[in-house]
Design a protein around this motif. Structure first.
Motif, PDB file in Angstrom:
ATOM      1  N   GLU A 146       0.803  -1.189   0.036  1.00 53.76           N
ATOM      2  CA  GLU A 146      -0.036   0.290  -0.141  1.00 53.76           C
ATOM      3  C   GLU A 146       0.731   1.680  -0.028  1.00 53.76           C
ATOM      4  OE1 GLU A 146       0.905  -0.697   4.253  1.00 53.76           O
ATOM      5  OE2 GLU A 146       0.009  -2.535   2.861  1.00 53.76           O
ATOM      6  N   HIS A 147       2.012   0.926   0.001  1.00 55.35           N
ATOM      7  CA  HIS A 147       2.627   2.232  -0.001  1.00 55.35           C
ATOM      8  C   HIS A 147       3.966   2.585  -0.845  1.00 55.35           C
ATOM      9  CE1 HIS A 147       1.795   3.098   4.427  1.00 55.35           C
ATOM     10  NE2 HIS A 147       2.504   2.470   5.468  1.00 55.35           N
ATOM     11  N   ILE A 148       3.721   1.708  -1.633  1.00 53.97           N
ATOM     12  CA  ILE A 148       4.546   1.500  -2.927  1.00 53.97           C
ATOM     13  C   ILE A 148       3.696   2.165  -3.948  1.00 53.97           C
ATOM     14  CG2 ILE A 148       6.197  -0.105  -4.943  1.00 53.97           C
ATOM     15  CD1 ILE A 148       6.447  -1.486  -2.234  1.00 53.97           C
ATOM     16  N   ALA A 149       3.540   3.192  -4.778  1.00 55.96           N
ATOM     17  CA  ALA A 149       2.978   3.729  -5.774  1.00 55.96           C
ATOM     18  C   ALA A 149       3.111   3.180  -6.755  1.00 55.96           C
ATOM     19  CB  ALA A 149       2.940   5.069  -5.749  1.00 55.96           C
ATOM     20  N   ALA A 150       3.684   3.314  -7.407  1.00 57.89           N
ATOM     21  CA  ALA A 150       4.755   2.564  -8.837  1.00 57.89           C
ATOM     22  C   ALA A 150       5.884   2.272  -8.672  1.00 57.89           C
ATOM     23  CB  ALA A 150       4.555   4.103  -9.436  1.00 57.89           C
ATOM     24  N   ASN A 151       6.504   1.333  -9.893  1.00 57.62           N
ATOM     25  CA  ASN A 151       7.487   0.795 -10.677  1.00 57.62           C
ATOM     26  C   ASN A 151       7.558   1.140 -11.914  1.00 57.62           C
ATOM     27  OD1 ASN A 151       9.630  -0.834 -10.397  1.00 57.62           O
ATOM     28  ND2 ASN A 151       9.502  -2.298 -10.442  1.00 57.62           N
ATOM     29  N   GLN A 152       9.015   2.164 -12.510  1.00 58.13           N
ATOM     30  CA  GLN A 152       8.935   2.869 -12.966  1.00 58.13           C
ATOM     31  C   GLN A 152       9.943   1.659 -13.836  1.00 58.13           C
ATOM     32  OE1 GLN A 152      11.163   6.723 -14.407  1.00 58.13           O
ATOM     33  NE2 GLN A 152       9.716   7.140 -13.886  1.00 58.13           N
ATOM     34  N   ILE A 153       9.669   1.183 -14.925  1.00 65.45           N
ATOM     35  CA  ILE A 153      10.195   0.518 -15.884  1.00 65.45           C
ATOM     36  C   ILE A 153      10.557   0.304 -17.473  1.00 65.45           C
ATOM     37  CG2 ILE A 153      10.306  -1.875 -13.862  1.00 65.45           C
ATOM     38  CD1 ILE A 153       8.008  -2.619 -15.632  1.00 65.45           C
ATOM     39  N   GLU A 154      12.277  -0.269 -17.996  1.00 70.83           N
ATOM     40  CA  GLU A 154      11.221  -0.252 -19.367  1.00 70.83           C
ATOM     41  C   GLU A 154      10.691  -0.983 -19.943  1.00 70.83           C
ATOM     42  OE1 GLU A 154      14.931  -1.105 -23.027  1.00 70.83           O
ATOM     43  OE2 GLU A 154      15.385  -0.759 -20.912  1.00 70.83           O
ATOM     44  N   ASN A 172      -1.184  -4.085  -7.273  1.00 72.50           N
ATOM     45  CA  ASN A 172      -2.003  -2.006  -7.152  1.00 72.50           C
ATOM     46  C   ASN A 172      -0.570  -1.561  -7.002  1.00 72.50           C
ATOM     47  OD1 ASN A 172      -4.463  -3.348  -7.632  1.00 72.50           O
ATOM     48  ND2 ASN A 172      -5.077  -3.728  -5.845  1.00 72.50           N
ATOM     49  N   ILE A 173       0.190  -2.537  -8.009  1.00 73.05           N
ATOM     50  CA  ILE A 173       1.103  -1.099  -8.068  1.00 73.05           C
ATOM     51  C   ILE A 173       1.824  -0.369  -9.052  1.00 73.05           C
ATOM     52  CG2 ILE A 173       3.809  -1.085  -8.028  1.00 73.05           C
ATOM     53  CD1 ILE A 173       3.941  -3.235  -6.408  1.00 73.05           C
ATOM     54  N   ASP A 174       1.327   1.028  -8.947  1.00 75.26           N
ATOM     55  CA  ASP A 174       1.125   1.899 -10.545  1.00 75.26           C
ATOM     56  C   ASP A 174       2.514   1.168 -11.152  1.00 75.26           C
ATOM     57  OD1 ASP A 174      -1.144   2.507  -9.858  1.00 75.26           O
ATOM     58  OD2 ASP A 174      -0.149   4.597 -10.262  1.00 75.26           O
ATOM     59  N   ILE A 175       2.465   0.914 -13.101  1.00 77.49           N
ATOM     60  CA  ILE A 175       3.545   0.462 -14.254  1.00 77.49           C
ATOM     61  C   ILE A 175       3.939   1.989 -14.501  1.00 77.49           C
ATOM     62  CG2 ILE A 175       4.395  -0.306 -15.626  1.00 77.49           C
ATOM     63  CD1 ILE A 175       2.615  -2.935 -14.566  1.00 77.49           C
ATOM     64  N   THR A 176       5.345   2.712 -14.582  1.00 85.99           N
ATOM     65  CA  THR A 176       5.462   3.588 -15.242  1.00 85.99           C
ATOM     66  C   THR A 176       6.431   2.982 -16.802  1.00 85.99           C
ATOM     67  OG1 THR A 176       5.141   5.543 -14.559  1.00 85.99           O
ATOM     68  CG2 THR A 176       6.572   5.666 -15.633  1.00 85.99           C
ATOM     69  N   SER A 177       5.908   3.367 -17.872  1.00 88.12           N
ATOM     70  CA  SER A 177       6.959   2.290 -18.682  1.00 88.12           C
ATOM     71  C   SER A 177       7.948   3.369 -19.186  1.00 88.12           C
ATOM     72  CB  SER A 177       5.544   2.291 -20.358  1.00 88.12           C
ATOM     73  OG  SER A 177       6.347   2.451 -21.095  1.00 88.12           O
ATOM     74  N   TYR A 178       9.289   3.047 -19.855  1.00 86.06           N
ATOM     75  CA  TYR A 178      10.068   4.508 -19.804  1.00 86.06           C
ATOM     76  C   TYR A 178      10.944   3.629 -21.208  1.00 86.06           C
ATOM     77  CZ  TYR A 178      14.056   2.084 -17.059  1.00 86.06           C
ATOM     78  OH  TYR A 178      14.793   1.145 -17.090  1.00 86.06           O
ATOM     79  N   MET A 179      11.448   4.995 -21.800  1.00 89.26           N
ATOM     80  CA  MET A 179      11.766   4.167 -22.647  1.00 89.26           C
ATOM     81  C   MET A 179      10.690   3.148 -23.623  1.00 89.26           C
ATOM     82  SD  MET A 179      15.253   4.170 -24.393  1.00 89.26           S
ATOM     83  CE  MET A 179      16.106   4.973 -22.250  1.00 89.26           C
ATOM     84  N   THR A 180       9.308   4.218 -24.059  1.00 93.81           N
ATOM     85  CA  THR A 180       8.241   3.563 -24.692  1.00 93.81           C
ATOM     86  C   THR A 180       8.633   3.626 -26.381  1.00 93.81           C
ATOM     87  OG1 THR A 180       7.172   4.460 -23.041  1.00 93.81           O
ATOM     88  CG2 THR A 180       6.373   3.316 -25.113  1.00 93.81           C
ATOM     89  N   LEU A 181       9.688   4.697 -26.614  1.00 92.02           N
ATOM     90  CA  LEU A 181       9.624   4.214 -27.659  1.00 92.02           C
ATOM     91  C   LEU A 181      11.269   3.205 -28.049  1.00 92.02           C
ATOM     92  CD1 LEU A 181       8.691   7.859 -29.147  1.00 92.02           C
ATOM     93  CD2 LEU A 181       7.511   5.602 -29.094  1.00 92.02           C
ATOM     94  N   ALA A 182      12.314   2.332 -27.575  1.00 92.26           N
ATOM     95  CA  ALA A 182      12.769   2.345 -28.307  1.00 92.26           C
ATOM     96  C   ALA A 182      14.252   2.742 -28.136  1.00 92.26           C
ATOM     97  CB  ALA A 182      12.634   0.946 -28.476  1.00 92.26           C
ATOM     98  N   TYR A 183      14.741   3.770 -27.268  1.00 85.85           N
ATOM     99  CA  TYR A 183      15.356   5.200 -28.005  1.00 85.85           C
ATOM    100  C   TYR A 183      14.607   5.292 -29.567  1.00 85.85           C
ATOM    101  CZ  TYR A 183      19.310   5.240 -24.433  1.00 85.85           C
ATOM    102  OH  TYR A 183      19.369   5.661 -23.211  1.00 85.85           O
ATOM    103  N   GLY A 184      13.533   5.171 -29.860  1.00 86.37           N
ATOM    104  CA  GLY A 184      13.468   5.413 -31.481  1.00 86.37           C
ATOM    105  C   GLY A 184      13.784   4.549 -32.549  1.00 86.37           C
ATOM    106  N   LYS A 185      13.763   3.381 -31.707  1.00 86.96           N
ATOM    107  CA  LYS A 185      14.129   1.752 -32.913  1.00 86.96           C
ATOM    108  C   LYS A 185      13.051   2.043 -32.934  1.00 86.96           C
ATOM    109  CE  LYS A 185      17.802   0.325 -30.984  1.00 86.96           C
ATOM    110  NZ  LYS A 185      18.572  -0.045 -30.364  1.00 86.96           N
ATOM    111  N   VAL A 186      11.504   2.015 -32.670  1.00 80.41           N
ATOM    112  CA  VAL A 186       9.780   0.738 -33.114  1.00 80.41           C
ATOM    113  C   VAL A 186       9.693   2.246 -33.965  1.00 80.41           C
ATOM    114  CG1 VAL A 186       9.275   0.802 -30.602  1.00 80.41           C
ATOM    115  CG2 VAL A 186       8.943   2.826 -32.063  1.00 80.41           C
ATOM    116  N   LEU A 187      10.339   3.771 -34.732  1.00 81.52           N
ATOM    117  CA  LEU A 187       9.717   4.484 -35.376  1.00 81.52           C
ATOM    118  C   LEU A 187       9.461   4.453 -36.993  1.00 81.52           C
ATOM    119  CD1 LEU A 187      11.144   7.298 -34.071  1.00 81.52           C
ATOM    120  CD2 LEU A 187       8.949   6.721 -32.986  1.00 81.52           C
TER     121      LEU A 187
END
Length: 267
Positions: A146-154, A172-187
């Motif tokens: 209940e005290h862990i709001a999020a895990n920010q992961i690639e 019930n831990i929020d997930i924040t996605s970083y590098m969602t564009l994979a350094y632009g590779k997905v473009l």
């Protein structure tokens, strides 16, 4: 969800570049800003917020504690220094940046010290970043989920991390996605561009829409006003089940960020 669905990331942005990026993002309608001690730009982020027309009370501000400050007697002073740079009395979310298992980090003590920072009113919420299932469980065992709001992961279409994501959702831990564009590779991905054509969108917007539909928060960074506005429009895209299934098939464990001494053994 505690963490806003859409924020501006500031990784690798410094000086006037980050000031302009944050100001432009706030002008475009962003209300969440993500920074970190190691980015070396907290003071500039604080300046940009102070100089913008958006009141601090309307923003969700995240920073991350760097490994040099994990000792029980260093964490809270380092966070106070971050608050000073950010020109705020408290941040909305403070994360442990990396679990750093090879540095023999004591996760329970670390989480308890972070919880103490929350109790002192220095941060509204606390959480973790780059933690695998086993280390997240250690954090939970230490202070309670209940005290862990999020895990920010690639996370990206090329690194979907379903096992960890499913575990975090169950906790019930929020997930924040970083590098969602994979350094632009997905473009340049043919499938994402094909789907983009059906939505009069870009591959970047499709990747962000995919993450949002998975229930993740996203924090893409950009220095271009038009890209900042275009990224926001990903929220208006609704991918159908076939499109989501097709993107699921892009999984290739394509991890972009994996620092040897800081990263855990990934699930």
């Amino acid at each position: 969800m505690i963490v806003p669905k859409f924020g501006i990331g500031t990784f690798r942005l410094t000086g006037q570049t980050v000031i302009d990026s944050v100001k432009n993002a706030l002008d475009a309608g962003y209300r969440a800003v993500d920074t970190a001690q190691i980015y070396g730009n907290e003071a500039e982020v604080g300046q940009a917020i102070a100089e913008s027309a958006v009141p601090r009370s309307e923003l969700f501000l995240t920073t991350k504690i760097w490994v040099d400050h994990y000792a029980a007697d260093k964490l809270i002073p380092s966070l106070k220094e971050s608050l000073n740079k950010l020109r705020t009395e408290a941040v909305d979310l403070t994360l442990i940046h990396w679990p750093a298992p090879k540095m023999a980090v004591d996760i329970p003590v670390l989480m308890q010290t972070l919880l103490e920072a929350k109790k002192q009113g220095l941060t509204q919420h606390i959480g973790i970043s780059n933690f695998n299932i086993a280390l997240t469980q250690q954090a939970i065992d230490s202070i309670g989920a209940e005290h862990i709001a999020a895990n920010q992961i690639e996370l990206s279409p090329y690194l979907q991390n379903e096992k960890l994501a499913s575990y975090l959702k169950a906790q019930n831990i929020d997930i924040t996605s970083y590098m969602t564009l994979a350094y632009g590779k997905v473009l340049n991905d043919p499938l994402l561009n094909e789907i983009a054509g059906h939505h009069q969108a870009s591959a970047a917007q499709i990747a962000l829409a995919w993450a949002l539909q998975k229930g993740y928060s996203v924090i893409p960074s950009s220095t271009q006003h038009e890209h900042l506005q275009a990224n926001l429009k990903a929220q208006d895209i609704q991918l159908n089940a076939d499109e989501m299934q097709a993107i699921a098939a892009l999984e290739r464990n394509g991890r972009e960020v994996n620092p040897e001494n800081l990263a855990p053994e990934w699930d």
